[in-house]
Design a protein around this motif. Sequence first.
Motif, mmCIF file in Angstrom:
data_model
loop_
_atom_site.group_PDB
_atom_site.id
_atom_site.type_symbol
_atom_site.label_atom_id
_atom_site.label_comp_id
_atom_site.label_asym_id
_atom_site.label_seq_id
_atom_site.Cartn_x
_atom_site.Cartn_y
_atom_site.Cartn_z
ATOM 1 N N PRO A 30 7.695 11.618 0.141
ATOM 2 C CA PRO A 30 6.975 10.524 -0.541
ATOM 3 C C PRO A 30 6.441 9.480 0.434
ATOM 4 O O PRO A 30 5.344 8.938 0.226
ATOM 5 C CB PRO A 30 8.039 9.933 -1.472
ATOM 6 N N GLN A 31 7.173 9.220 1.507
ATOM 7 C CA GLN A 31 6.712 8.249 2.502
ATOM 8 C C GLN A 31 5.521 8.812 3.289
ATOM 9 O O GLN A 31 4.587 8.077 3.630
ATOM 10 C CB GLN A 31 7.847 7.886 3.473
ATOM 11 N N GLU A 33 3.341 10.953 2.096
ATOM 12 C CA GLU A 33 2.193 10.914 1.191
ATOM 13 C C GLU A 33 1.595 9.510 1.137
ATOM 14 O O GLU A 33 0.365 9.343 1.136
ATOM 15 C CB GLU A 33 2.618 11.353 -0.214
ATOM 16 N N ARG A 34 2.429 8.509 1.101
ATOM 17 C CA ARG A 34 1.929 7.127 1.078
ATOM 18 C C ARG A 34 1.225 6.782 2.385
ATOM 19 O O ARG A 34 0.201 6.086 2.391
ATOM 20 C CB ARG A 34 3.074 6.154 0.830
#
Length: 252
Positions: A30-31, A33-34
């Motif tokens: 998720p990090q 992707e951000r």
Amino acid sequence: MVGKLLMRGMLAGVVAGLIAFAFARVVGEPQVERAIAFEKHAHAQGDAPELELVSRETQAGLGLLTGVVAYGAAIGGLFAVTFACAWGRVGKLGARPLSAWLALAAFVAFMLVPNLKYPADPPSIGDPDTIGYRTGLFFLTMAISVAIMVLSLNVRAVAARRLGEWNGALAGLLAFVMMLAVVLAVLPDIDEVPAAFPATLLWRFRVAAIGVQAVIWTTIGALFGVLAERSELLGKRSRHTARGASPATRAF
């Protein structure tokens, strides 16, 4: 003995890689992707982004799985060889305690210390022209960290003979921290983080990167200790050592 321990080490490394993959997918991806979204937003206001040679789906799935499992197997094999060299030469530690201490020392020396000075950066951070320079500094810090740990263990051994085990351990720890602080202060700093990059995202990415390594080393240290303890060769060697020891030594 080394061959069988090597297989056990690689097995522990594969299991560690699978667990680390799950951790990376849940916590790390998720990090990433951000960070990629931030990079795309920055490119939208400037130059066009580079063409992806491998899709993000492959990178986050099969590519990540293959990488961490192969890495875990390699680390597990090297760990087993180190364990075999240390077994019987570091006091009266059993297989599980020795495995745990070796894994902790390896994690601190190879990963934690270098990341204190040169932490991992997510996509959109870092100058491509300095990749070689930054990589060289990271491995230099790793080598220095290992050397400092070895020196600190020698300090602990000398101090323990004169001041006792507890004071010797404190002296070794103090020597490690002091030498490490000097080295980290002397090594050059690298700051290529864009001013607009979210600080929270950077922190979470770096914590996740260290977390993956912590998962790998914790799993290897715990699982290999169990597998090594069940090794018949270790048991025979322990019994042989006990028979050859003096009565006073056996009492301990």
